[in-house]
Design a protein around this motif. Sequence first.
Motif, PDB file in Angstrom:
ATOM      1  N   MET A   1       0.938  -1.335  -0.144  1.00 32.06           N
ATOM      2  CA  MET A   1       0.036  -0.086  -0.042  1.00 32.06           C
ATOM      3  C   MET A   1       1.015   1.318   0.153  1.00 32.06           C
ATOM      4  O   MET A   1       1.918   1.390   0.603  1.00 32.06           O
ATOM      5  CB  MET A   1      -0.876   0.094   1.189  1.00 32.06           C
ATOM      6  CG  MET A   1      -1.776   0.982   1.163  1.00 32.06           C
ATOM      7  SD  MET A   1      -2.919   1.132   2.773  1.00 32.06           S
ATOM      8  CE  MET A   1      -3.731  -0.648   2.475  1.00 32.06           C
ATOM      9  N   SER A   2       0.543   2.071  -0.802  1.00 29.16           N
ATOM     10  CA  SER A   2       1.157   3.334  -1.078  1.00 29.16           C
ATOM     11  C   SER A   2       0.708   4.479  -0.318  1.00 29.16           C
ATOM     12  O   SER A   2      -0.359   4.982  -0.798  1.00 29.16           O
ATOM     13  CB  SER A   2       1.658   3.684  -2.647  1.00 29.16           C
ATOM     14  OG  SER A   2       2.605   4.882  -2.535  1.00 29.16           O
ATOM     15  N   TRP A   3       1.463   5.182   0.606  1.00 30.46           N
ATOM     16  CA  TRP A   3       0.776   6.422   1.207  1.00 30.46           C
ATOM     17  C   TRP A   3       1.245   7.661   0.499  1.00 30.46           C
ATOM     18  O   TRP A   3       2.165   7.651  -0.005  1.00 30.46           O
ATOM     19  CB  TRP A   3       1.225   6.499   2.827  1.00 30.46           C
ATOM     20  CG  TRP A   3       0.684   5.478   3.467  1.00 30.46           C
ATOM     21  CD1 TRP A   3       0.870   4.100   3.592  1.00 30.46           C
ATOM     22  CD2 TRP A   3      -0.714   5.286   4.016  1.00 30.46           C
ATOM     23  NE1 TRP A   3       0.259   3.271   4.443  1.00 30.46           N
ATOM     24  CE2 TRP A   3      -0.992   4.074   4.643  1.00 30.46           C
ATOM     25  CE3 TRP A   3      -1.654   6.153   4.301  1.00 30.46           C
ATOM     26  CZ2 TRP A   3      -2.034   3.621   5.493  1.00 30.46           C
ATOM     27  CZ3 TRP A   3      -2.678   5.924   5.160  1.00 30.46           C
ATOM     28  CH2 TRP A   3      -2.938   4.651   5.646  1.00 30.46           C
TER      29      TRP A   3
ATOM     30  N   THR B   1       3.113   8.350   6.764  1.00 31.52           N
ATOM     31  CA  THR B   1       3.553   6.904   7.313  1.00 31.52           C
ATOM     32  C   THR B   1       2.436   6.446   8.272  1.00 31.52           C
ATOM     33  O   THR B   1       2.027   7.094   8.807  1.00 31.52           O
ATOM     34  CB  THR B   1       4.905   6.925   7.861  1.00 31.52           C
ATOM     35  OG1 THR B   1       4.930   8.011   8.912  1.00 31.52           O
ATOM     36  CG2 THR B   1       6.043   7.493   6.916  1.00 31.52           C
TER      37      THR B   1
ATOM     38  N   GLN C   1      -7.317   4.572   3.006  1.00 31.78           N
ATOM     39  CA  GLN C   1      -6.183   3.703   3.114  1.00 31.78           C
ATOM     40  C   GLN C   1      -6.076   2.910   4.558  1.00 31.78           C
ATOM     41  O   GLN C   1      -5.644   2.011   4.780  1.00 31.78           O
ATOM     42  CB  GLN C   1      -4.931   4.484   2.689  1.00 31.78           C
ATOM     43  CG  GLN C   1      -5.013   4.955   1.205  1.00 31.78           C
ATOM     44  CD  GLN C   1      -3.595   5.407   0.807  1.00 31.78           C
ATOM     45  OE1 GLN C   1      -3.594   6.561   0.631  1.00 31.78           O
ATOM     46  NE2 GLN C   1      -2.607   4.438   0.572  1.00 31.78           N
TER      47      GLN C   1
END
Length: 160
Positions: free
Chosen positions: A1-3, A8, A111
């Motif tokens: 999963m890309s924040w 973070t 997310q």
Amino acid sequence: MSWPPGYTLRPATVHDAALIQTQRTAMFTEMGSDPAGLARAHDAGVGWHRRALASGRYTGLLVEAGGDVVAGAGVLWNDFPPNADTTSLVRAYVLNVYVHPDHRGHALARQLVEAVLAECRARGVSIVTLTASEAGRPTYERLGFVPQAELRLVLPEGAS
């Protein structure tokens, strides 16, 4: 999963209990709850989060930006008997999904819930529920949550 850049994800610890309760209070304040009632519940809420985090009954996830926690979500692991939908003995209840107003619009809530759902899958949990605010409902529905019938009764405190 890309924040998104600058954000973070980290797990919550027992040391985050007051922070989680503060986010919870902000969430309910925005939803129109009584501020005086929320203030009365604060210390008990901090204690509950501390105990639930320490026991593992509650898992919290926090998002940091610039060294500050700006969003969070949690999951309460509940013991339930199996039913026609699952043989799993654990159900997940998602709660405390909150994003500070200055950090909204970056899909942080989505997310966070996706991270919670990943943890549910890793634990073999197949039934996940939550109570959605009107603002949050579209996010949850896009993730596949569907409305269900549930009734609620609030008994007076101290009544026997």
